[in-house]
Scaffold this motif. Structure first.
Motif, short mmCIF file in Angstrom:
data_model
loop_
_atom_site.label_atom_id
_atom_site.label_comp_id
_atom_site.label_asym_id
_atom_site.label_seq_id
_atom_site.Cartn_x
_atom_site.Cartn_y
_atom_site.Cartn_z
N ALA A 50 7.57 2.60 3.22
CA ALA A 50 8.43 1.12 2.40
C ALA A 50 8.33 0.57 1.68
O ALA A 50 7.00 -0.10 1.06
CB ALA A 50 9.50 0.66 3.63
N ALA A 51 9.44 0.82 0.59
CA ALA A 51 9.25 -0.40 -0.59
C ALA A 51 9.78 -1.45 0.26
O ALA A 51 10.82 -1.70 0.55
CB ALA A 51 9.97 -0.36 -2.14
N SER A 52 9.28 -3.15 -0.35
CA SER A 52 10.18 -4.47 0.04
C SER A 52 9.90 -5.25 -0.33
O SER A 52 9.30 -5.25 -2.30
CB SER A 52 8.85 -5.07 1.09
OG SER A 52 8.53 -4.17 2.14
N ALA A 53 10.71 -6.05 -0.88
CA ALA A 53 10.84 -7.78 -1.62
C ALA A 53 10.75 -9.25 -0.90
O ALA A 53 12.26 -8.80 -0.02
CB ALA A 53 11.72 -7.41 -2.73
N PHE A 54 10.34 -10.07 -1.28
CA PHE A 54 10.38 -10.79 -0.37
C PHE A 54 10.19 -12.34 -0.87
O PHE A 54 9.21 -11.81 -2.42
CB PHE A 54 8.67 -10.88 0.68
CG PHE A 54 9.45 -10.82 2.20
CD1 PHE A 54 9.38 -10.86 3.68
CD2 PHE A 54 9.34 -9.25 1.37
CE1 PHE A 54 9.40 -10.66 4.45
CE2 PHE A 54 9.20 -8.16 3.44
CZ PHE A 54 10.06 -9.02 4.95
N PRO A 55 10.19 -13.72 -0.70
CA PRO A 55 10.48 -15.10 -2.51
C PRO A 55 9.25 -14.91 -1.72
O PRO A 55 8.37 -14.99 -0.43
CB PRO A 55 12.01 -15.89 -1.46
CG PRO A 55 12.06 -15.09 -0.18
CD PRO A 55 11.87 -13.21 0.43
N SER A 56 8.85 -15.25 -3.42
CA SER A 56 7.98 -16.19 -3.20
C SER A 56 8.46 -17.91 -3.24
O SER A 56 9.31 -17.63 -3.59
CB SER A 56 6.72 -16.11 -4.35
OG SER A 56 6.15 -17.31 -4.25
N ASP A 57 7.47 -19.07 -1.74
CA ASP A 57 7.79 -20.65 -1.86
C ASP A 57 7.02 -20.69 -3.39
O ASP A 57 7.37 -22.88 -2.97
CB ASP A 57 7.57 -20.48 -0.49
CG ASP A 57 8.07 -20.34 0.64
OD1 ASP A 57 8.86 -20.05 0.48
OD2 ASP A 57 7.99 -20.87 1.64
N ASN A 62 11.16 -13.36 -6.64
CA ASN A 62 11.27 -12.18 -5.11
C ASN A 62 9.98 -11.59 -5.76
O ASN A 62 10.03 -10.04 -6.43
CB ASN A 62 12.45 -11.34 -5.10
CG ASN A 62 13.29 -12.57 -4.98
OD1 ASN A 62 13.41 -12.67 -3.73
ND2 ASN A 62 14.62 -12.42 -5.36
N ILE A 63 8.87 -11.26 -4.61
CA ILE A 63 7.13 -10.75 -4.80
C ILE A 63 8.00 -9.30 -4.26
O ILE A 63 8.33 -8.98 -2.56
CB ILE A 63 6.51 -10.99 -4.38
CG1 ILE A 63 6.36 -12.21 -4.60
CG2 ILE A 63 5.32 -10.07 -4.33
CD1 ILE A 63 4.70 -13.81 -4.20
N ALA A 64 7.56 -8.09 -5.20
CA ALA A 64 7.69 -6.77 -4.42
C ALA A 64 6.50 -6.29 -4.07
O ALA A 64 5.21 -6.90 -4.23
CB ALA A 64 8.38 -5.90 -5.34
N GLY A 65 6.66 -5.18 -3.48
CA GLY A 65 5.63 -3.83 -3.06
C GLY A 65 5.65 -3.35 -2.00
O GLY A 65 7.10 -2.91 -1.48
N GLY A 66 4.72 -3.00 -0.99
CA GLY A 66 4.89 -1.77 -0.38
C GLY A 66 4.58 -2.14 1.21
O GLY A 66 3.47 -3.02 1.13
N MET A 67 4.58 -1.03 2.07
CA MET A 67 4.46 -1.06 3.69
C MET A 67 4.10 0.17 4.19
O MET A 67 5.00 1.49 3.59
CB MET A 67 4.97 -2.02 4.29
CG MET A 67 5.98 -1.04 4.78
SD MET A 67 6.98 -2.11 6.50
CE MET A 67 8.98 -1.46 6.19
N VAL A 68 3.54 0.24 4.97
CA VAL A 68 3.38 0.54 6.07
C VAL A 68 3.31 1.30 7.95
O VAL A 68 2.76 -0.59 7.92
CB VAL A 68 1.87 2.00 5.73
CG1 VAL A 68 1.15 2.88 4.10
CG2 VAL A 68 0.24 0.96 6.17
N PHE A 177 13.09 -14.69 3.92
CA PHE A 177 13.72 -13.84 4.58
C PHE A 177 13.23 -12.65 3.92
O PHE A 177 13.51 -12.23 2.55
CB PHE A 177 14.84 -14.26 4.59
CG PHE A 177 15.96 -13.04 4.68
CD1 PHE A 177 16.71 -12.63 6.49
CD2 PHE A 177 16.32 -12.67 3.81
CE1 PHE A 177 17.68 -11.98 6.21
CE2 PHE A 177 17.49 -11.76 4.24
CZ PHE A 177 18.33 -10.97 5.42
N GLY A 178 12.79 -11.02 3.75
CA GLY A 178 12.52 -9.89 3.07
C GLY A 178 13.54 -8.80 3.69
O GLY A 178 14.61 -8.95 5.05
#
Length: 201
Positions: A50-57, A62-68, A177-178
């Motif tokens: 999946a592709a993901s986006a989460f905020p940086s404090d 919003n830092i983006a990346g991937g996950m398995v 919250f992502g």
């Protein structure tokens, strides 16, 4: 605001999520067939990305990346999920985040459209700006989402929402919250009972 955060997150991950959705739609066209069984997907093991986006404090990005991820469901309703996420894109000053999480996955509806809830625990490795600080910290994550079955084998993770809590990071608490979207592949065969049953939409 939560609405603004969701809007920013959608914009960020949409740039890298399109290939997952296109692949899923192609699978849908190629394998336009009935799904079994009328009793739902039953026991299964699935792996996905999946592709993901989460905020940086730190800088409001919003830092983006991937996950398995892997879903192991002994029954439709109750199972387990594990995931590893690498957030490395749309960032600066060396800010990164890596999640190693696992926990329970609860199915809500055993049909083609499958909402679910989950609760994961594990560790998050955080790299602060310019190497100022880094470490691995305990994390717990309530969340949920919606899967959509394209065929016997392929399922789109239409939306996955997580509320990540790191209780102790350098004397403070981090809450993020992502959102993620992806695609999974079912490893084991679908058993149809009765043989000609179809899956309701």
């Amino acid at each position: 605001s939560m609405r603004g955060l969701l809007k920013q997150s959608f914009f960020c991950f949409s740039q890298i999520a399109v290939p997952f959705l296109l692949l899923g739609l192609c699978g849908r066209i190629v394998r336009a067939q009935a799904l079994g069984t009328a009793l739902g997907p039953g026991s299964y093991v699935a792996i996905g990305g999946a592709a993901s986006a989460f905020p940086s404090d730190y800088d409001g990005r919003n830092i983006a990346g991937g996950m398995v991820f892997m879903d192991v469901q002994p029954t439709f309703r109750y199972g387990f999920e594990g995931e590893t996420r690498f957030l490395r894109y749309h960032t600066d000053e060396g800010v990164t985040q890596t999640n190693y999480l696992m926990g329970v996955h609860v199915g809500i509806r055993p049909q083609r459209l499958r909402p679910y809830a989950k609760f994961l625990v594990g560790a998050t490795r955080i790299q602060a700006p310019l190497g100022y600080a880094q470490g691995t910290f305990f994390t717990f994550v309530p969340g949920g989402g919606v899967d959509y079955m394209l065929s016997d084998r392929w399922t789109v993770r239409a939306v996955d929402l997580e509320y990540q809590v790191v209780p102790q990071f350098m004397g403070s608490e981090v809450r993020n919250f992502g959102i993620s979207v992806g695609l999974s592949f079912r490893i084991n065969d679908v058993i149809r009972l009765p043989q000609r049953a179809t899956l309701r939409r």
